[in-house]
Write a protein that holds these residues in place. Structure first.
Motif: not given
Length: 211
Positions: A145-156
């Protein structure tokens, strides 16, 4: 008397302030290493959020396998399992342009870590030291029941076992130079032949001058 009382009060106030500042600095120095080592990135959309965990200690190193997993939840705190999500992970080297193909697309697997069960995770081997961006996209499977998503994570990524292209190129050049020397005449033979030519030329010049 009044002046002396004011001076004593000011002295006590400065002493208390100095003790407070010193205690605060010691407290910050004490907690800083622990808070840095245990920090996790949190990203959210309107109804989906995720915490990125990278083992060990959120400090990946180049050329080494790194376990990464996402504590994925919907609004309200209910865990989103990989079985409920068509999730895709893409890894980009920073900076990258819009529309540029990802550097890596590691396959996601259902992992159980800490109190999270069946959440998306994978192993990533970052090729070089530097900055990267992890993009996690997801769409609900049937029944979710959740909506489409896009999550961005910065990694060093810290220095590790990466292979330097410049070093490799230098080795290739040296190897080619060595092969060229060994495949032709030896250096001493070339030098001797040159000396003979110079000697003959000088003898000819001297003979012409006598005539």
């Amino acid at each position: 008397m009044l002046r002396q009382s004011l001076l004593q009060g000011t002295s006590r106030h400065c002493h208390v302030t100095a003790k407070y500042v010193l205690s605060l600095l010691l407290f910050v120095n004490f907690i800083s290493p622990h808070s840095t080592a245990s920090a996790h990135q949190v990203k959210t959309t309107r109804d989906v959020g995720a915490i990125l965990h990278i083992e060990p200690n959120d400090n990946p190193r180049a050329g080494e396998r790194t376990k990464a997993w996402f504590a994925l939840t919907r609004k309200g705190g209910k865990v989103i399992r990989l079985a409920e999500c068509n999730c895709q992970l893409q890894v980009y080297a920073e900076p990258h342009a819009s529309g540029e193909p990802p550097l890596l697309e590691p396959a996601l697997q259902a992992l159980t870590a800490e109190r999270y069960q069946g959440v998306p995770g994978t192993e990533i081997t970052f090729p070089r030291q530097g900055n990267y961006q992890l993009q996690l996209r997801g769409k609900p499977k049937t029944g979710a029941s959740f909506k489409p998503f896009e999550l961005k994570f910065n990694v060093t990524v810290a220095a590790g076992n990466e292979v330097s292209e410049n070093v490799q190129g230098t080795q290739d050049v040296n190897q080619n130079f060595t092969q060229a020397r060994t495949s032709g005449l030896p250096f001493w033979a070339i030098a001797s032949f040159g000396l003979i030519i110079v000697g003959v030329f000088l003898a000819v010049v001297q003979q012409l001058n006598r005539e």
